[in-house]
Design an enzyme around this catalytic site. Structure first.
Site, short mmCIF file in Angstrom:
data_model
loop_
_atom_site.label_atom_id
_atom_site.label_comp_id
_atom_site.label_asym_id
_atom_site.label_seq_id
_atom_site.Cartn_x
_atom_site.Cartn_y
_atom_site.Cartn_z
N HIS A 81 0.86 -1.20 0.00
CA HIS A 81 0.00 0.00 0.00
C HIS A 81 0.89 1.24 0.00
CE1 HIS A 81 -3.80 2.15 1.59
NE2 HIS A 81 -2.87 3.08 1.43
N HIS A 83 1.55 5.36 -2.19
CA HIS A 83 0.98 6.43 -3.02
C HIS A 83 2.13 7.06 -3.81
CE1 HIS A 83 -3.08 6.63 -1.08
NE2 HIS A 83 -2.40 6.07 -0.08
N LYS A 86 1.69 10.60 -5.20
CA LYS A 86 1.73 11.74 -4.26
C LYS A 86 3.13 11.98 -3.70
CE LYS A 86 -2.81 11.83 -2.00
NZ LYS A 86 -3.36 10.50 -2.33
N HIS A 231 -9.51 2.28 1.31
CA HIS A 231 -9.03 3.03 2.48
C HIS A 231 -10.20 3.10 3.47
CE1 HIS A 231 -5.75 4.44 -0.08
NE2 HIS A 231 -5.18 4.99 0.98
N GLU A 234 -10.13 5.55 8.45
CA GLU A 234 -8.85 6.14 8.86
C GLU A 234 -9.13 7.30 9.80
OE1 GLU A 234 -6.36 7.31 5.59
OE2 GLU A 234 -4.68 7.86 6.89
N ASN A 332 2.01 6.64 2.69
CA ASN A 332 2.56 7.82 2.03
C ASN A 332 4.04 8.03 2.33
OD1 ASN A 332 -0.40 8.12 2.67
ND2 ASN A 332 -0.14 9.75 1.19
ZN LIG Z 1 -3.13 5.11 1.61
#
Ligand SMILES: [Zn+2]
Length: 435
Positions: A81, A83, A86, A231, A234, A332
């Site tokens: 997992h 990103h 980003k 997701h 969270e 991230n």
């Molecule tokens: Zn994520």
């Protein structure tokens, strides 16, 4: 790109006296203690030819030797997992107070203003180069797919996946909100994801029409033959119960694809009996889970000038005890959701062991960054040290957990097809032109 070993045979090699987590081996090996076995690994033509208990086979004269002297050896790391689209926007996308809401706002503004194909490509490949140097062989990345970004990112993703084949296996997940799933756009997005060989995803929270959104999401996935990666919850709101609703939707829709749920922070603040009932439904629905503790620590329970108490890591022990497949991943990297990180799955593992007490015993937890995510990604040759798989290995000098988890392992050796790669990390100055 400093990669060797693909397309031509390598010489035979023995990696001797290697400690390997038992959960990553197959067959009968004695436990030296701490869930580790001492083995010799034979490599031929870039693949693992044999794994035997240490000293049980004599070494032929003419093959190369790496004596690990008891140091650990792991299979190539798998990051389930991330990103990558980003990543590394942090220097230009300020998160003024470090909260989740501010992160969303900063990332949205940056995406709208700056995510051209050239910009996304530069940061995405920077992340891949870091990951490769740390010993990663497979990555799943979520891709912001709110229009019009999906038309920019998905073609680029397909190009990069092809360009990196043989170095890192890359999978992509469309990341949208319930708004895009409800809209006619949901159909077009599912078409694009199916054409691109991707996975369908969504962020879920307690929207009033959650069950209808989930039914539409599962129907889109089923109609297009797609797996789902979500997701989920969270937040530290105990009322965030979308995990249970996802499990119920999977059962109600008799969904036959794979479902992965990430985060699930709110489980950590719900009454134990409620969390337990939810996890029983998750198990029944065959859903896999992924914990993302480093990002949770950064965002959860953050308020200016106040020390965080609740840390947001999901219920890893309880999930594993129920027999639910559970992985650990980074989430991230150097963006408004997490200001740090280096695409290093071993860092994730080390931090997760410390944060969630995965060490009495460490047991099967090394599988959470290797074998388990490889299985969830459908990569049968990854995540284990067994005959027949590529000799894509990470060699550490350190032996037992108190050694391995005390240092960042910056001196690890990464073998691809049995040969060491150049582990130099790209410098951040390369990204200066993007700001
Ligand atoms: Zn994520």
């Amino acid at each position: 790109m400093p990669m060797q070993g693909h397309g031509h045979a390598t010489n035979a090699l023995r990696i001797a006296n290697a400690r390997v987590p038992l959960c990553l081996l197959e067959g009968e090996f004695a436990d030296l203690g701490e869930g580790l076995a001492l083995v010799d690994i034979e490599v031929a033509d870039g693949a693992i030819a044999a794994v035997t208990a240490v000293g049980t086979k004599s070494k032929p004269q003419d093959i190369a030797l790496i004596d690990q002297d008891g140091g650990q050896v792991w299979p190539g790391l798998v990051n389930l997992h991330t990103h990558l689209d980003k990543g590394h926007i942090r220097p230009r996308a300020e998160n003024p107070d470090g909260t989740f809401g501010a992160a969303l706002e900063a990332a949205r503004a940056d995406r709208r203003a700056r995510w051209s194909p050239e910009d996304v490509r530069a940061r995405f490949e920077f992340g891949l180069r870091c990951a490769l140097a740390h010993g990663t062989v497979a990555i799943r990345t979520h891709l912001d797919s709110l229009p019009p970004q999906e038309r920019i990112t998905w073609p680029l993703f397909c190009e990069l996946r092809a360009a990196w084949a043989g170095r890192i296996d890359i999978q992509g997940v469309a990341l949208v909100t319930p708004d895009e799933i409800r809209a006619p756009f949901g159909e077009a997005l599912a078409d694009l994801v199916a054409e691109s060989g991707g996975i369908l995803g969504c962020v879920t929270w307690m929207v009033p029409d959650l069950d209808a959104v989930l039914d539409r999401l599962f129907a889109l996935a089923a109609e297009h033959g797609l797996d789902l990666d979500l997701h989920v919850d969270e937040s530290l709101d105990p009322g965030a119960r979308s995990l249970r609703r996802i499990a119920e939707a999977a059962l109600r829709n008799r969904f036959e694809g794979k479902v992965l749920c990430g985060h699930c922070c709110s489980l950590s603040v719900q009454p134990p009996e409620e969390a337990s009932a939810t996890l029983e439904l998750v198990r029944e629905a065959g859903i896999a889970m992924v914990g993302l503790p480093m990002c949770n620590l950064y965002l959860q329970d953050r308020a200016p000038g106040r020390t965080p108490r609740r840390r947001g890591a999901t219920l890893l022990h309880e999930i594993a005890a129920r027999g639910i497949a559970v992985a650990l991943a980074s989430d991230n990297c150097r963006d408004p959701f997490f200001a740090y990180g280096d695409h290093d799955v071993l860092e994730v593992f080390r931090e997760a062991v410390r944060i969630s007490h995965l060490d009495r015993p460490v047991g099967a937890w090394p599988a959470a960054v290797t074998r388990t995510p490889a299985g969830i990604m459908g990569l049968q040759e990854r995540g284990r040290i067994v005959p027949g798989v590529p000799a894509d290995l990470v060699l550490f000098r350190d032996r037992v957990w108190s050694e391995l988890l005390s240092r960042p392992q910056a001196d690890r050796v990464v073998l691809r097809a049995g040969r060491p790669i150049d582990r130099a990390l790209p410098g951040y100055r390369e990204l200066d032109g993007l700001s």
